[in-house]
Design an enzyme around this catalytic site. Structure first.
Site, PDB file in Angstrom:
ATOM      1  N   CYS A 126       0.922  -1.458  -0.190  1.00 34.38           N
ATOM      2  CA  CYS A 126      -0.041  -0.131   0.238  1.00 34.38           C
ATOM      3  C   CYS A 126       1.063   1.229   0.002  1.00 34.38           C
ATOM      4  CB  CYS A 126      -0.904   0.235   1.255  1.00 34.38           C
ATOM      5  SG  CYS A 126      -1.872  -1.048   1.170  1.00 34.38           S
ATOM      6  N   ARG A 142       4.180  -0.404  -4.937  1.00 29.49           N
ATOM      7  CA  ARG A 142       4.134  -1.291  -3.822  1.00 29.49           C
ATOM      8  C   ARG A 142       2.503  -1.576  -3.361  1.00 29.49           C
ATOM      9  NH1 ARG A 142       7.998   1.563   0.300  1.00 29.49           N
ATOM     10  NH2 ARG A 142       6.757   0.331   1.606  1.00 29.49           N
ATOM     11  N   TRP A 195      -3.052  -2.363  -1.879  1.00 32.70           N
ATOM     12  CA  TRP A 195      -2.846  -4.124  -1.783  1.00 32.70           C
ATOM     13  C   TRP A 195      -3.491  -4.738  -0.916  1.00 32.70           C
ATOM     14  CZ3 TRP A 195      -0.119  -8.448   1.536  1.00 32.70           C
ATOM     15  CH2 TRP A 195      -0.057  -8.973   0.933  1.00 32.70           C
ATOM     16  N   ASN A 250      -2.533   2.454   5.936  1.00 34.77           N
ATOM     17  CA  ASN A 250      -1.005   1.482   5.740  1.00 34.77           C
ATOM     18  C   ASN A 250      -0.978   0.495   6.541  1.00 34.77           C
ATOM     19  OD1 ASN A 250      -0.974   2.255   2.811  1.00 34.77           O
ATOM     20  ND2 ASN A 250       1.487   2.675   3.503  1.00 34.77           N
ATOM     21  N   GLY A 251      -1.045  -0.820   7.132  1.00 33.29           N
ATOM     22  CA  GLY A 251      -1.096  -1.484   8.019  1.00 33.29           C
ATOM     23  C   GLY A 251      -2.067  -2.609   7.726  1.00 33.29           C
ATOM     24  N   GLU A 253      16.947 -18.760  -5.072  1.00 37.00           N
ATOM     25  CA  GLU A 253      16.878 -16.982  -5.407  1.00 37.00           C
ATOM     26  C   GLU A 253      16.230 -17.570  -7.260  1.00 37.00           C
ATOM     27  OE1 GLU A 253      15.658 -14.306  -4.406  1.00 37.00           O
ATOM     28  OE2 GLU A 253      16.275 -13.253  -5.806  1.00 37.00           O
ATOM     29  N   LYS A 285      13.332 -16.206  -8.159  1.00 35.74           N
ATOM     30  CA  LYS A 285      12.768 -15.105  -9.066  1.00 35.74           C
ATOM     31  C   LYS A 285      11.659 -16.080 -10.290  1.00 35.74           C
ATOM     32  CE  LYS A 285      13.853 -12.834  -7.766  1.00 35.74           C
ATOM     33  NZ  LYS A 285      14.150 -11.834  -6.768  1.00 35.74           N
ATOM     34  N   GLU A 328       7.946 -15.429  -9.093  1.00 37.99           N
ATOM     35  CA  GLU A 328       7.455 -14.420  -8.580  1.00 37.99           C
ATOM     36  C   GLU A 328       6.648 -13.874 -10.112  1.00 37.99           C
ATOM     37  OE1 GLU A 328       9.758 -11.918  -4.779  1.00 37.99           O
ATOM     38  OE2 GLU A 328      10.951 -12.536  -7.149  1.00 37.99           O
ATOM     39  N   HIS A 361      15.659 -37.523  -3.024  1.00 36.50           N
ATOM     40  CA  HIS A 361      14.825 -37.955  -1.985  1.00 36.50           C
ATOM     41  C   HIS A 361      13.456 -37.553  -1.955  1.00 36.50           C
ATOM     42  CE1 HIS A 361      18.637 -39.630  -0.014  1.00 36.50           C
ATOM     43  NE2 HIS A 361      18.604 -38.355  -0.396  1.00 36.50           N
ATOM     44  N   LYS A 388       6.342  -5.407  -3.047  1.00 33.21           N
ATOM     45  CA  LYS A 388       7.606  -4.325  -2.904  1.00 33.21           C
ATOM     46  C   LYS A 388       7.697  -4.545  -1.403  1.00 33.21           C
ATOM     47  CE  LYS A 388      11.861  -3.744  -4.400  1.00 33.21           C
ATOM     48  NZ  LYS A 388      12.365  -4.500  -4.767  1.00 33.21           N
TER      49      LYS A 388
HETATM   50  C1  G6P Z   1       8.665  -9.134  -0.239  1.00 36.33           C
HETATM   51  C2  G6P Z   1       9.192  -8.419  -1.215  1.00 36.33           C
HETATM   52  C3  G6P Z   1      10.479  -9.816  -1.955  1.00 36.33           C
HETATM   53  C4  G6P Z   1      11.603  -8.711  -0.611  1.00 36.33           C
HETATM   54  C5  G6P Z   1      10.748  -9.162   0.696  1.00 36.33           C
HETATM   55  C6  G6P Z   1      11.873  -9.307   1.641  1.00 36.33           C
HETATM   56  O1  G6P Z   1       8.616 -10.485  -0.509  1.00 36.33           O
HETATM   57  O2  G6P Z   1       8.326  -8.974  -2.717  1.00 36.33           O
HETATM   58  O3  G6P Z   1      11.088  -9.098  -3.004  1.00 36.33           O
HETATM   59  O4  G6P Z   1      12.537 -10.184  -0.521  1.00 36.33           O
HETATM   60  O5  G6P Z   1       9.358  -8.631   0.757  1.00 36.33           O
HETATM   61  O6  G6P Z   1      11.773  -7.264   1.779  1.00 36.33           O
HETATM   62  P1  G6P Z   1      12.934  -6.560   2.675  1.00 36.33           P
HETATM   63  O7  G6P Z   1      12.969  -5.110   1.793  1.00 36.33           O
HETATM   64  O8  G6P Z   1      12.543  -7.174   3.541  1.00 36.33           O
HETATM   65  O9  G6P Z   1      14.515  -6.998   1.409  1.00 36.33           O
END
Ligand code: G6P
Length: 597
Positions: free
Chosen positions: A2, A27, A74, A100-101, A470, A474, A477, A493, A592
């Site tokens: 948000c 965001r 969001w 927000n929150g 990772e 990616k 996501e 396994h 984000k």
């Molecule tokens: C969200 C984002 C990720 C990020 C994670 C942790 O899930 O979409 O890309 O890695 O938060 O965020 P931070 O800002 O704590 O690295």
């Protein structure tokens, strides 16, 4: 997660609020709304969908107001639709709130307010705030907000406007908010990118603070009514850093920025035969390191464990922040808690940090002035510049580069010796990364082969197992294709059951003592018809025979290999997603910065 913008000044508020929302869209982007005070009346417009829907609606209006608030959502509580979009109103439509929150006790408050005759129309947790302010409003908006927030449990960043006073009130507990200070104007924003176009002078609100903004200026107080003394700080980055600079998406721009951003993370920190970090713990007194983080930052934490154990000989544990905070972890005075966060605002990471009071704490953070950055005892800033693409790329490599620096620093502090060879090699890693970026067209062509895949496996070992995680994250996501990362030897396994002629398997296969063992794992996949994409620094006949596609990366020391191996995986994810027509910078359901639990 948000986004909030507020404006009070001499200019027309609507275009400023709208441009702020566009900057914050990364965001939260399922619905948006705006409320301005014009000719003594609040005017609100809300739209489901991206900001452009709201912009189209506002184009039809001829608003001329100098004060307003806005929000991009969001969804947490209730579907993304116009009713649930912010701003939310009180019963009389005289007070509007963006939030927000998460308000954890909103159900109870709804019942209480309903008994008093308030009509709640949305499914959100946020709307109760507007009604609580209404309940306490007797001609003083600041006082009413102070009374209302006393009843809230959970987290909030709020901006409030009322029909009766030309004022904005902002309050924060657990969800970031800043004020932007211009010559004749004051902004509220949940993130500096919303207002950097207009001012680089900001005041960070701390938790449990309230700011009241009027034509006379602004005043910050604690929620218990005491005056606060927050300083104005200058933001160092510029608007150019949050523009796409000719790239189709921020994600691609940020992938291509990595030679520069890694160089920024290293700049001035390897000098005169020493590692220079402004940390304030005594490495000789640390007997264990605990790293906690979420998402991509958790993957760099896993790489950090290998680095700190291998380079510095320091026992290291890694935990998801969301697990750490609830599992009664044993943290002793001589431990060092490292929190890694791009945004510095992730709710679970912040809570994990706050759980741990007794030991030294260190933040590895990108966002300057963020809450975590302010609460850790010392820190390493990434200096990667704002990361806008929701999928983290450049922050990841800068986190890994910073962890290598930290491991070198601790080793040097304990043994008195710098690992000169590794630190020299680290300094030239940006050039090596550039050689992979130069192969982007080839990686794009390879990626076209699995745009319709349903599943992929990513396998790596040792320090490259987290890189496999990772890489898989990616892809998931941004492309919505299911992908799993696994330690290559663990494949036997369980995941091996998935392998057939439709399964693509990405292997990270680097030179070194376990090279042959990974080649054996590749044999096992091929024997079952699996289709192999190899990321390798070795020219090897067996790898060539077993792999359908090969992406060659420069050969570097094992400790640095995650920095090169991740680059083709980032590019592959980007190209697969964009070939599938996905809005890569704003993939569905993600945010984000996750500022709720
Ligand atoms: C969200 C984002 C990720 C990020 C994670 C942790 O899930 O979409 O890309 O890695 O938060 O965020 P931070 O800002 O704590 O690295």
């Amino acid at each position: 997660m948000c986004g909030i913008v507020g404006y009070l000044g001499k200019k027309s508020a609507t275009p400023i609020l709208l441009s702020g929302l566009k900057r914050l869209e990364y965001r939260g982007y399922d619905s948006a709304g705006i409320c301005v005070l014009e000719n003594g009346a609040l005017k609100t417009f809300k739209k489901e969908g991206p900001i452009k829907m709201l912009a189209a609606e506002l184009d039809k209006q001829s608003l001329n107001s100098q004060i307003g608030i806005a929000h991009t959502r969001w969804a947490t509580h209730g579907q993304p639709n116009e009713t649930n979009a912010h701003p939310h109103y009180d019963c009389q439509h005289k007070i509007a709130v963006v939030h927000n929150g998460i308000i954890e006790n909103f159900e109870g408050l709804k019942i209480l307010l309903a008994k008093e005759g308030h009509k709640i129309v949305s499914e959100t947790d946020s709307e109760v705030i507007a009604h609580l302010i209404e309940k306490f409003y007797h001609g003083d908006l600041e006082q009413a907000v102070l009374e209302a927030v006393k009843l809230l449990e959970g987290t909030f960043g709020l901006a409030v406007i009322s029909e009766s006073e030309k004022k904005l009130v902002a309050a924060r507990r657990g969800s970031p908010l800043i004020l932007g200070i211009g010559p004749d104007e004051i902004f509220i924003a949940s993130d500096a990118s919303a207002i950097i176009e207009y001012t680089n002078q900001v005041v960070y609100l701390e938790d449990n603070e309230i700011a009241t903004i009027s034509e006379q200026g602004y005043e910050v107080k604690s929620l218990d009514g005491h005056n606060a003394n927050n300083q104005v700080t200058e933001i160092k980055w510029t608007i150019d850093e949050i523009e796409k600079s000719g790239f189709e998406h921020f994600m691609l721009k940020e992938i291509f920025e990595q030679p520069k951003t890694i160089a920024n993370a290293l700049r001035g920190r390897i000098k005169d035969g020493k590692i220079k970090l402004s940390v304030n713990f005594d490495a000789k007194k640390i007997d264990k390191i605990i790293i906690t983080a979420c998402g991509t930052s958790w993957h760099s934490a896993l790489i950090g464990k290998y680095l700190l154990e291998k380079i510095a000989g320091m026992p290291t544990e890694v935990d998801y922040a969301s697990e750490f905070r609830y599992r009664h972890p044993i943290v002793r005075d001589n431990n060092l808690l490292i929190v890694i966060s791009q945004s510095g605002e992730t709710a679970d990471t912040l809570a994990a940090l706050r759980e741990t009071k007794n030991c030294q704490t260190l933040g590895i953070i990108n966002s300057v002035g963020s809450t975590i950055a302010r609460e850790v005892k010392s820190g390493i800033y990434l200096h990667a510049g704002p990361e806008i693409g929701v999928a983290s790329t450049k922050a990841f490599t800068s986190q890994v580069a910073s962890l290598i620096l930290l491991a070198l620093y601790i080793k040097e502090q304990i043994s008195g010796e710098l690992d000169q060879a590794l630190s020299d090699e680290l300094l030239i890693i940006p050039e090596k990364i550039q050689t992979i970026l130069d192969q982007a067209e080839n990686i794009k062509a390879i990626s076209q082969n699995f745009v319709s895949a349903k599943n992929l496996l990513y396998l790596g070992r040792g320090i490259n197992f987290p890189v496999a995680l990772e890489g898989a994250l990616k892809l998931k996501e941004v492309s919505y294709i299911h992908a799993e990362g696994y330690p290559a030897a663990e494949m036997k396994h369980g995941p091996i059951a998935l392998i057939d002629k439709n399964m693509f398997v990405v292997f990270i296969v680097n030179h070194g003592p376990i090279f042959e063992k990974i080649v054996s794992n590749m044999q096992e996949v091929r024997a079952r018809g699996g289709r192999i994409i190899a990321i390798t620094d070795v020219k090897d006949a067996a790898v060539e025979k077993l792999s359908e596609f090969i992406i060659t990366v420069p050969s570097v020391s094992e400790e640095l290999s995650p920095l090169v191996n991740i680059i083709p995986l980032q590019l592959m994810s980007y190209y697969v997603a964009s070939a599938n027509g996905i809005n890569v910078d704003k993939p569905r359901n993600l945010a984000k910065s996750v500022t709720v639990e």
